[in-house]
Design an enzyme around this catalytic site. Structure first.
Site, PDB file in Angstrom:
ATOM      1  N   LEU A 143       0.709  -1.167   0.055  1.00  0.00           N
ATOM      2  CA  LEU A 143       0.027  -0.089   0.218  1.00  0.00           C
ATOM      3  C   LEU A 143       0.876   1.218  -0.112  1.00  0.00           C
ATOM      4  O   LEU A 143       1.991   1.172   0.871  1.00  0.00           O
ATOM      5  CB  LEU A 143      -0.710  -0.105   1.249  1.00  0.00           C
ATOM      6  CG  LEU A 143      -1.804  -1.013   1.384  1.00  0.00           C
ATOM      7  CD1 LEU A 143      -2.750  -1.028   2.435  1.00  0.00           C
ATOM      8  CD2 LEU A 143      -2.948  -1.100   0.195  1.00  0.00           C
ATOM      9  N   ASP A 144       0.519   2.394  -0.674  1.00  0.00           N
ATOM     10  CA  ASP A 144       1.120   3.471  -0.659  1.00  0.00           C
ATOM     11  C   ASP A 144       1.317   3.869   0.938  1.00  0.00           C
ATOM     12  O   ASP A 144       0.502   3.456   1.606  1.00  0.00           O
ATOM     13  CB  ASP A 144       0.477   4.771  -1.515  1.00  0.00           C
ATOM     14  CG  ASP A 144       0.353   4.341  -2.945  1.00  0.00           C
ATOM     15  OD1 ASP A 144       1.136   3.439  -3.320  1.00  0.00           O
ATOM     16  OD2 ASP A 144      -0.485   5.013  -3.552  1.00  0.00           O
ATOM     17  N   LYS A 145       2.506   4.831   0.879  1.00  0.00           N
ATOM     18  CA  LYS A 145       2.772   5.159   2.108  1.00  0.00           C
ATOM     19  C   LYS A 145       1.598   5.931   2.884  1.00  0.00           C
ATOM     20  O   LYS A 145       1.031   5.675   4.164  1.00  0.00           O
ATOM     21  CB  LYS A 145       3.806   6.329   2.186  1.00  0.00           C
ATOM     22  CG  LYS A 145       4.288   7.029   3.459  1.00  0.00           C
ATOM     23  CD  LYS A 145       5.478   7.927   3.470  1.00  0.00           C
ATOM     24  CE  LYS A 145       5.590   8.725   4.433  1.00  0.00           C
ATOM     25  NZ  LYS A 145       4.526   9.940   4.628  1.00  0.00           N
TER      26      LYS A 145
END
Length: 334
Positions: A143-145
């Site tokens: 997942l993106d930051k």
């Protein structure tokens, strides 16, 4: 090939037509990936009829006796760090994390510490049996930051291989399920739809992904459905809560696809910069909630998959975290 302390010696007798050594061993010992088996062979840890063999493509005849020495996992290179985690499920094979926004998944340049991998090394400890011979968690997807929500991580090679196969199949023949809650600018003209557009690295801004011409990127398919539309201060629709189901899992896929459709995510500075002025149409409370969010309005709300050992279908749901819940409440209040 006498094993050293901590090493495990395995044996297998091949039955059938001549076949490559790495294929025979990978099939005989399914807890090891084929890549891991090849590394062990090249490192001199395999034997064929009592003789050392270092060629993964060596032919194995019917009735041949094989030996394989598996060294203990090497210590992980990232340092374990005591970072609090929200655990949705954990057993000997995997752990499901409800990741908070702001937590980077894997160490990289600029984020060498303070990542999910560092946290899992501390949390799981000796229960990690090693991915590719190294005691580390097996990151199957990311997942993106600044995206919150559900993420599954493997604890051993066998679980990593089985989960990776499910994600590579995109749930087309199994129970893999990934749904996200997104808040986008504007109101789509229909209640649901599918965006089937390949995604690749932008040629203009290398930090961005983009929808590209066929053959230039990787297949990317997002199914979306409107859940609720929110009026702005003037009474006309300004934002929409959308449920997005992934059929593929490309970098920034939902963010890129929704921006391509003309409905970038609220708070997305990378793909929705041109929509910042639309915040003026929000109520005062919604503007304040969006400013406090300080990230894209995206949450991985549903994750389902087949357990890599038992085959049981596991399904998890995660409610939007507090920052996103406050924005939704402010939008609903108008």
């Amino acid at each position: 090939m006498a094993p050293s302390p901590g090493e495990e010696r395995r044996a297998h007798v091949h039955e059938g037509p001549p076949e490559r050594l790495d294929r025979v061993l990978a099939r005989a010992f399914p807890d090891l990936s084929r890549a891991r088996v090849q590394d062990l062979i090249r490192a001199g840890h395999a034997g064929l009829d009592g003789r050392p063999v270092a060629n993964p493509s060596a032919k194995v005849a019917d009735g041949a006796t094989l030996a394989l020495v598996v060294p203990p996992p090497l210590p992980a290179e990232p340092e374990p760090e005591a970072i609090p985690l929200s655990i949705a499920w954990e057993d000997d094979d995997l752990v499901v994390i409800d990741k908070p926004a702001g937590l980077v998944v894997h160490p990289a340049a600029g984020h060498e510490t303070g990542t999910l991998v560092n946290a899992l090394l501390a949390h799981c400890g000796e229960s990690l049996s090693g991915i590719g011979g190294v005691r580390r968690p097996g990151i199957v997807h990311r997942l993106d930051k600044d995206t919150s929500g559900l993420l599954v991580v493997a604890k051993n090679d066998a679980a990593h291989k089985a989960l990776a196969a499910q994600f590579a199949d995109h749930g087309r023949t199994g129970p893999l399920e990934r749904e996200y809650v997104a808040i986008v600018w504007g109101a789509p003209g229909r209640p649901h739809g599918t965006i089937d557009a390949p995604v690749g690295r932008s040629t203009i801004n290398r930090e961005k992904m983009a929808v590209v011409a066929a053959g230039k990127g990787r297949e990317a398919i997002t199914h979306w459905e409107v859940e609720e539309t929110y009026p702005g201060a003037d009474g006309t629709p300004v934002a929409t809560r959308v449920r997005c189901a992934l059929e593929t899992g490309r970098t920034h896929q939902i963010r890129v696809h929704m921006a391509h459709a003309g409905h970038p995510l609220l708070g997305d500075a990378l793909y929705g910069a041109g929509f910042r002025t639309k915040a003026a149409r929000l109520s005062e409370a919604a503007r304040a909630a969006l400013a406090a969010l300080d990230r894209q309005a995206l949450h991985a709300a549903v994750l389902g998959f087949a357990h890599p050992r038992t085959g049981e279908t596991l399904r998890f749901e995660s409610a939007p975290p507090a920052d996103l819940a406050r924005l939704l409440a402010a939008l609903e209040a108008g």
